[in-house]
Structure formats: structure tokens, C-alpha cells
Write a protein that holds these residues in place. Structure first.
Motif, short mmCIF file in Angstrom:
data_model
loop_
_atom_site.label_atom_id
_atom_site.label_comp_id
_atom_site.label_asym_id
_atom_site.label_seq_id
_atom_site.Cartn_x
_atom_site.Cartn_y
_atom_site.Cartn_z
N SER A 1 2.09 -12.52 -0.03
CA SER A 1 1.85 -13.44 1.10
C SER A 1 0.84 -12.84 2.06
N PRO A 2 0.24 -13.70 2.90
CA PRO A 2 -0.69 -13.18 3.91
C PRO A 2 -0.01 -12.19 4.85
N GLU A 3 1.27 -12.45 5.16
CA GLU A 3 2.00 -11.57 6.08
C GLU A 3 2.16 -10.18 5.48
N GLN A 4 2.47 -10.15 4.17
CA GLN A 4 2.62 -8.85 3.51
C GLN A 4 1.30 -8.10 3.48
N ALA A 5 0.21 -8.83 3.23
CA ALA A 5 -1.11 -8.19 3.20
C ALA A 5 -1.40 -7.56 4.56
N TYR A 6 -1.08 -8.30 5.61
CA TYR A 6 -1.30 -7.82 6.98
C TYR A 6 -0.46 -6.57 7.23
N GLU A 7 0.80 -6.63 6.81
CA GLU A 7 1.71 -5.49 7.02
C GLU A 7 1.22 -4.26 6.25
N TYR A 8 0.74 -4.48 5.03
CA TYR A 8 0.22 -3.36 4.24
C TYR A 8 -0.98 -2.71 4.95
N LEU A 9 -1.91 -3.55 5.42
CA LEU A 9 -3.11 -3.00 6.06
C LEU A 9 -2.75 -2.22 7.31
N LYS A 10 -1.81 -2.73 8.09
CA LYS A 10 -1.39 -2.04 9.31
C LYS A 10 -0.76 -0.69 8.97
N THR A 11 0.09 -0.70 7.94
CA THR A 11 0.76 0.53 7.54
C THR A 11 -0.24 1.53 6.98
N LEU A 12 -1.16 1.04 6.16
CA LEU A 12 -2.18 1.92 5.59
C LEU A 12 -3.04 2.53 6.70
N LYS A 13 -3.42 1.70 7.66
CA LYS A 13 -4.25 2.20 8.75
C LYS A 13 -3.52 3.29 9.53
N GLY A 14 -2.22 3.08 9.75
CA GLY A 14 -1.42 4.09 10.45
C GLY A 14 -1.44 5.42 9.71
N ILE A 15 -1.32 5.36 8.39
CA ILE A 15 -1.35 6.59 7.58
C ILE A 15 -2.73 7.23 7.67
N LEU A 16 -3.77 6.43 7.53
CA LEU A 16 -5.14 6.96 7.55
C LEU A 16 -5.46 7.59 8.91
N GLU A 17 -4.99 6.94 9.98
CA GLU A 17 -5.24 7.51 11.32
C GLU A 17 -4.59 8.88 11.46
N LEU B 1 6.93 1.99 16.93
CA LEU B 1 6.13 2.88 17.78
C LEU B 1 5.14 3.72 16.96
N THR B 2 5.51 4.07 15.74
CA THR B 2 4.66 4.98 14.96
C THR B 2 3.72 4.23 14.01
N SER B 3 3.72 2.90 14.08
CA SER B 3 2.86 2.15 13.16
C SER B 3 1.38 2.39 13.48
N SER B 4 1.08 2.75 14.71
CA SER B 4 -0.29 3.17 14.99
C SER B 4 -0.23 4.51 15.71
N ALA C 1 -1.08 21.35 3.88
CA ALA C 1 -1.73 21.13 5.18
C ALA C 1 -1.64 19.68 5.64
N LEU C 2 -0.96 18.81 4.89
CA LEU C 2 -0.86 17.40 5.30
C LEU C 2 -0.17 17.31 6.66
N PRO C 3 -0.70 16.50 7.56
CA PRO C 3 -0.05 16.37 8.87
C PRO C 3 1.22 15.51 8.75
N GLU C 4 1.91 15.37 9.85
CA GLU C 4 3.09 14.51 9.88
C GLU C 4 2.64 13.06 9.67
N LEU C 5 3.18 12.37 8.68
CA LEU C 5 2.79 10.99 8.39
C LEU C 5 3.66 10.04 9.23
N PRO C 6 3.19 8.79 9.42
CA PRO C 6 3.92 7.87 10.32
C PRO C 6 5.41 7.75 10.01
N ARG C 7 5.75 7.68 8.72
CA ARG C 7 7.17 7.52 8.37
C ARG C 7 7.98 8.75 8.81
N GLN C 8 7.39 9.93 8.61
CA GLN C 8 8.08 11.16 9.02
C GLN C 8 8.19 11.22 10.54
N ARG C 9 7.14 10.74 11.19
CA ARG C 9 7.14 10.76 12.65
C ARG C 9 8.24 9.82 13.17
#
Ligand SMILES: [Zn+2]
Length: 476
Positions: A159-175, A316-319, A290-298
């Protein structure tokens, strides 16, 4: 009757990595330089030059791949992807083909959905065409050779909502990985979507690919449009054509561009100028450690450290910027850990949305201001309800909450003596209401409280006003 159809969606994200120089030459990657000022024989594709892989690009690619749970390829091989386009000086793009850097990863979404990552591969960016309104096009090759990592999902989204959620989550990880500025406006994060419809018996449909998506919102809108368009086409007995379509954000439609070239049209072959090399296991293990703390761990740490619920901590940790903002504020006022989270996830999130700000910093309301606002409530100076108005005023005027309260004389008067003085005046001015109240007409008390509030310009504590009025009338 047409059978139900299920959307099958896969996303390709192109991430520009923030190295100082390009992927195969020493040219700067600085954004916004004059056109064609950051080019050399290598990225211009002149004959006789040799590309050399930027090691930092490789390390960044490994870091992202590991954070996405991918396996790292043991051999790094580059291929030439041949096609003609005016922004591609060499006539081919150096990319990876059958041996991508990372494979078989996954991203867990807050909703519980797991999105599999098919591959993450390194490649170079093309230049940029500037189409002039008066006719003709100009080419700027500053971007040619800028390092990209293409992250491709399996077609797991529905769904479009899932695509949006994936992109937000991915961006959080990348940041959190600090490998890119993840700025969609500058083109450092770009997304293409593949969409098809399958029948509920599992028969797959033909897919279309949508390009030109420059915000997460347009990705969701374009997918919704495409699901509807393909569904209607099939309902009418038509056929979906495999093609690339462009999203027109202003009109809210996708438009056909060109038939999708098949993979063999690109005539991939190994890049002869870049010798394949083996990846040192030690280097991968160093990168993993050396991987930093990822959003899920945070988020899990926030639950333990600040006694938050998991959904709040995930929110709070999504971004990264929101999570940093929260931690900076809670450091100043640890006792208010939950209250601060509520403000950020509630009122501040709403204001970010309404003001079309893409991140919390854009509000110009730093953590110290939020703490100040909470302290104004805790000290009894203003009520929670007044605080919401102070927040809006503070955002509009860019003044601190304290300055807003002082300028507007907004403080909630909790001084009983001050209220008594005003209450005596009200009782004197409203003999009829007072008499009614004495005879048992309870509702007139609220009228009297209203009069008192008016006299004190809304600054009196309502509870205390009621108490004082009742006390004085009953005594006198
Ligand atoms: Zn160059």
C-alpha cells in the motif's frame, strides 16, 4: 465480476553518499558549485583515463549494507551499463550488476511489517540537464561520478502507506549512519517505485515504474494513483504496459514516458578498467563493530532509560533530529521525560506537519524552549491549556515562551489575595446573580467566574476563582 487485486510494490532508493570527492576521481562533490566547474578527464569520460575506486565510498556502502542486515559480497566487481543519454558523457554508467555489494537484508517497520532488501549496489551518478524555457538544453556534469548506493527492496509492499512507512524508517536508519545528508531537495535521496497488481489467486500483473518522485508524500500519492489507474484499466478489459511513467506532482497524475528497456538492452559487461578485488573479512568485521546505535536500538534504550512506552520511543527515534532533540531536552529536565515526549509527539509533530517543515529544527524552537515551556507549567505560572497557545505564539513570533508570557501578561494568577480583590468587585457589581446563587441556582456561579476572569484578563486560575467566589458569597 472482477476478482480482488492486491498491489505489489517495490522501491528503489538512490542514496548519494557524502564523500568529499567523487567515486572514481578526485573531483569535489560540493553541492551548488557553478556548472561544469567540478569535472576532470575521468568523470568527463575522455579517452585514455582510468577510474580508481574511492575507498571511502566502499566503506560507506559496507556500513549501510550491514545496517540493513545484508550479506557483503566477497568479490567487488563493477560493470558497465550501456545506454545513450545526453547527461551521460561516457555512454555508459559504471555500476554493479550480478554481484551487488550487499544482498538479502531486511528492514523492520514500526507497524511490524518486514521489508526484504534484495540488493544494495554502488554506482556513479549521471550529470544534470537544464531545459531552458526559451528552447534548448544545457548540461551540467558536476554530478557525473558522484557516488550513489542503490537500495532495492523485494516487492514486499502492499500500500502507499506502507511505502511511506518504509521510506521514513529507511531514512531514519541512513541518518543514524552519517553517510549522507539524506536531503531529498538536493537529490541526495531519490526514489523510484515499481507497481503492479496481482489477482487474489496470486497471478502477477505487468508492472510500471514511476520516476520523478521528490518527496515521500509524492511517492505515496503516485502509488495510490497508479494502483487506481491500473485497476480501472484492467476493469475495462485493458492491459497494463510495462513502461516508465513520470509523476506530475502538480497535476497529481503519472504519465507514460518510454517503454521499459529490458535488462539485456543495457549490454552489461565487466568494467575492464576496474580490477575485481576481494573483500577482507577483517575490514567487514571492523565496520560491523563500528556501527552506530541504530534507530530501533535507540528506541529500546529510550524505553529503559526514560521509562517511555515502546510506541512513543519508536515515534521519537524515527528521525535522528527528533531523537536528538528529545535527548537534549530530557537532559535538562529528566523528571519530565514523559511530558517532553508527549509535547514532541503531539503539539510539535502537529506544528511540523502544518507548517510543512521537514524536521524539528525548522521550527526554530530548540529543546531549551520546550523545557522552558514545561517549567512554566510546572511552576504554576501558566496552565497546560495556556501553554498550547504560548507554544503557537512562540513559534510565530520566534520569541521564547517566557518572553511571550511576559509580553502578553499571560501568567495564570494563583495569588489568592489578588483574586479576592477582583472577586469582591464582581460580587458588588452583580447583586442579582449573587442572590440567585444564594437561592441555589448553581449555574450562576459560572457566570460570576466568567466576570472575574474578564476582569483579570483571563489570567486567573479558574479553579481558584471558583473557590474564592463561593467562599466569599457563602461568608457574606
Ligand atoms: Zn572528475
Amino acid at each position: 465480476m472482477a476478482s480482488a487485486r492486491i498491489p505489489v510494490i517495490g522501491l528503489e532508493v538512490h542514496l548519494q553518499m557524502k564523500t568529499a570527492s567523487k567515486i572514481f576521481c578526485g573531483c569535489s562533490t560540493q553541492f551548488g558549485a557553478p556548472p561544469n566547474s567540478q569535472v576532470c578527464p575521468v568523470c568527463l569520460g575522455l579517452p585514455g583515463v582510468l577510474p580508481v575506486l574511492n575507498h571511502q565510498v566502499f566503506l560507506y556502502g559496507v556500513r549501510v549494507s550491514l545496517a540493513l542486515g545484508c550479506r557483503i559480497q566477497s568479490q567487488i566487481v563493477f560493470h558497465r551499463k550501456n545506454y545513450f543519454y545526453p547527461d551521460l558523457p561516457k555512454g555508459y554508467q559504471i555500476s554493479q550488476y550480478n554481484l551487488p555489494l550487499g544482498t538479502a537484508g531486511a528492514v523492520d517497520l514500526p507497524s511490524g511489517k518486514k521489508v526484504r532488501i534484495m540488493r544494495a549496489h554502488l554506482e556513479e551518478d549521471a550529470g544534470k540537464l537544464l531545459h531552458r524555457p526559451e528552447g534548448g538544453s544545457l548540461v551540467d556534469l558536476n554530478r557525473a561520478g558522484v557516488p550513489l548506493l542503490e537500495i532495492v527492496t523485494e516487492p514486499d509492499l502492499e500500500s502507499p502507506e506502507q511505502a511511506y512507512e518504509y521510506l521514513k524508517t529507511l531514512k531514519g536508519i541512513l541518518e543514524s549512519l552519517d553517510v549522507s545528508d539524506c536531503d531529498m531537495e538536493k537529490g541526495s535521496l531519490r526514489c523510484d517505485a515499481n507497481i503492479s497488481l496481482k489477482t487474489d489467486e496470486g497471478k502477477l500483473g505487468t508492472r510500471s515504474e514511476i520516476k520523478n518522485l521528490n518527496s515521500f508524500r509524492s511517492v505515496a500519492r503516485a502509488i495510490a494513483y497508479e494502483i487506481k489507474r491500473q485497476g480501472e484499466l484492467l476493469d475495462e478489459g485493458g492491459k497494463v504496459v510495462q513502461e516508465t511513467r513520470l509523476w506530475d506532482d502538480a497535476k497529481g497524475v503519472t504519465q507514460g514516458m518510454r517503454s521499459k528497456e529490458f535488462a539485456h538492452d543495457y549490454r552489461y559487461f565487466p568494467e575492464p578498467d576496474l580490477v575485481p578485488f576481494a573483500v577482507a573479512e577483517k575490514e567487514i568485521e571492523q565496520a560491523r563493530a563500528a556501527l552506530p546505535e541504530l534507530p530501533r536500538q535507540r528506541a529500546e534504550r529510550f524505553v529503559r532509560q526514560y521509562s517511555l512506552s515502546l510506541p512513543d520511543a519508536v515515534g521519537l527515534t524515527s528521525s535522528r533530529s527528533t531523537a536528538d532533540y528529545y535527548e537534549a531536552s530530557v537532559k535538562k529536565r529528566p523528571a519530565a521525560s514523559k511530558v517532553l515526549a508527549n509535547w514532541i509527539l503531539g503539539d510539535l509533530a502537529r506544528e511540523i506537519n502544518e507548517r510543512n517543515a521537514d524536521r524539528i529544527e525548522a521550527l526554530n524552537f530548540g529543546p531549551e524552549r520546550l523545557v522552558e515551556l514545561v517549567e512554566l507549567i510546572d511552576s504554576g505560572k501558566i496552565s497546560g491549556k495556556m501553554a498550547k497557545e504560548v507554544l503557537i505564539e512562540s513559534l510565530n513570533s520566534k520569541q521564547s515562551p517566557k518572553a511571550v508570557v511576559d509580553a502578553k501578561g499571560l501568567s495564570q494568577v494563583t495569588d489568592k489575595e489578588a483574586i479576592k480583590v477582583a472577586a469582591r468587585e464582581v460580587i458588588q457589581e452583580q447583586p442579582k446573580a449573587v442572590a440567585d446563587f444564594k437561592q441555589g441556582k448553581q449555574t450562576t456561579l459560572m457566570f460570576l467566574v466568567g466576570q472575574l476572569m474578564r476582569k483579570m484578563k483571563g489570567a486567573a486560575s479558574p479553579a481558584l476563582s471558583q473557590e474564592v467566589l463561593k467562599e466569599l458569597i457563602e461568608k457574606g
